[in-house]
Design an enzyme around this catalytic site. Structure first.
Site, short mmCIF file in Angstrom:
data_model
loop_
_atom_site.label_atom_id
_atom_site.label_comp_id
_atom_site.label_asym_id
_atom_site.label_seq_id
_atom_site.Cartn_x
_atom_site.Cartn_y
_atom_site.Cartn_z
N SER A 3 60.26 46.17 94.50
CA SER A 3 60.11 46.33 93.05
C SER A 3 58.81 47.06 92.74
O SER A 3 57.79 46.85 93.40
CB SER A 3 60.10 44.97 92.36
N TYR A 7 56.56 36.95 92.04
CA TYR A 7 57.51 38.04 92.20
C TYR A 7 56.84 39.25 92.83
O TYR A 7 57.34 39.85 93.78
CB TYR A 7 58.10 38.40 90.84
#
Length: 247
Positions: free
Chosen positions: A144, A157
């Site tokens: 990501s 995350y």
């Protein structure tokens, strides 16, 4: 058409969004696809779509956070299709990505690692003998841009997704002699639907990507012969969000 003819692919998180788009595109390009997701209804729907379009697929209900279920998914794929040529690690648990660094608990961080780099590691290890046997194995892992940019409030995350990139680069070096390439994709795509109130994108192209039109074709490229000389790289179909930003 036919860029993956004769190949066998496992796609995790294939019940929705980018995973679904990737599984369907792979099948349209001739691959036999194992559609892996933990939601039975989603698995059945994707397999039905692939078969209705003339493709070949099997459904595998599995939670990638469970090591035994990962092994079972790989074993089922090999039992039905004979081998594995392509592994797409797309699944990730979105339920607990948020925390500031000051408030981040080890338990929350561990959950993100279990569903991210640890799950990807286990899937890669389980599929490795078959990818090696293929003689032209491909692994595509999903990271990501959040990890590169370091979005505030996304501590667990960000950390888990950057660990996926480190895993990818290391495996790319270690598994290159086995004719296995390992690459990353960092997408920016609309996977939440119109009912969700998401701020407009600020990338240069001025839009979120489409899983079907913008992201899955990049994954197909990495799985195809066209990308046979790329390994350890990060491709960023993100509309220019992180142009030259810490790549």
């Amino acid at each position: 058409m036919g860029r993956l003819y004769g190949k066998v692919a496992i796609v995790t998180g294939a019940g929705r969004g980018i995973g679904r788009a990737t599984a369907k595109l792979f099948a349209a390009e001739g691959a036999k696809v194992a559609v892996v997701s933990r939601t039975p209804a989603n698995v059945d729907a994707v397999v039905a779509d692939i078969e209705a379009a003339g493709g070949v697929a099997i459904g595998v209900v599995a939670d990638i956070g469970n090591a035994d279920q990962i092994e079972a998914a790989v074993e089922k794929t090999v039992a039905v299709f004979g081998n594995i040529d392509i592994l797409v690690n797309n699944a990730f648990d979105p339920s607990a990505p948020f925390s500031s660094i000051i408030d981040l608990s080890v338990e929350q961080l561990q959950r993100n690692f279990e569903m991210g780099p640890i799950a990807y590691l286990r899937t890669m290890q389980a599929a490795y003998p078959y990818l090696k046997k293929s003689g032209d194995g491909r692994i595509i892992n999903f990271g990501s841009m959040a990890g590169i940019i370091g979005f505030a409030g996304y501590g667990p995350y960000n950390m888990a997704k950057e660990a996926v990139r480190a895993l990818t680069r290391t495996a790319a070096r270690e598994w290159a002699p086995d004719k296995i390439t390992v690459n990353n994709v960092l997408p920016l795509a609309d996977t939440w639907g119109k009912e969700t109130n998401v701020p407009p994108p600020t990338n240069p192209l001025g839009r979120f990507g489409s899983p079907e039109e913008d992201i899955a074709p990049v994954v197909l490229f990495l799985a195809s012969k066209d990308a046979q000389f790329l390994t350890g790289y990060t491709l960023t179909p993100d509309g220019g969000s992180i142009i030259d930003s810490a790549r």
